[in-house]
Write a protein that holds these residues in place. Structure first.
Motif: not given
Length: 135
Positions: A45-65
């Motif tokens: 029932g909760d929304l969770r970020i499974r993956a978060a990426r930048h155009i540079e193919r790097e992970e987005v930190r603190r994606a939930r925010e």
């Protein structure tokens, strides 16, 4: 924004066939012209970020925010792609804090999740109706 090339569609289709969420996001970012992408899934029932990426193919930190929960919930309720208007971006505190200028949210019917795409430096990135027709 230029019309999409056949190679863009092929790359997106191949990524969708792979189970790797990062590859799917990378293809969506390339395809759409987004700066960042977030794959959001429902979990108990909760929304969770499974993956978060930048155009540079790097992970987005603190994606939930970095996503607008209000817009995510709206896209889920409406069940169709959502592009934030300039007024919605200007009126959203979370988008203003992130300095986001363009937002597009795509419901993913097969998983019940969402693809959240944004751009912090360009307005109107997702306003091309051909873009939404491609998803």
């Amino acid at each position: 924004m230029t019309p999409f090339q056949d190679a863009d569609v092929v790359r997106l289709t191949k990524a969708a066939a792979e189970p790797d969420p990062e590859k799917i996001l990378d293809a969506l970012i390339d395809f759409s012209g987004a700066e960042r992408g977030f794959l959001v899934l429902r979990d108990d029932g909760d929304l969770r970020i499974r993956a978060a990426r930048h155009i540079e193919r790097e992970e987005v930190r603190r994606a939930r925010e970095k996503v607008s929960r209000t817009m995510l919930e709206r896209a889920l309720a409406e069940g169709h792609p959502l592009v934030a208007t300039a007024a919605e971006v200007a009126g959203s505190r979370s988008l203003q804090q992130q300095k986001v200028r363009s937002v597009c949210i795509l419901p993913l019917r097969s998983s019940g999740g969402l693809a959240y795409l944004d751009h912090r430096y360009e307005k109107g990135v997702f306003e091309n109706p051909e873009l939404l027709g491609g998803f």
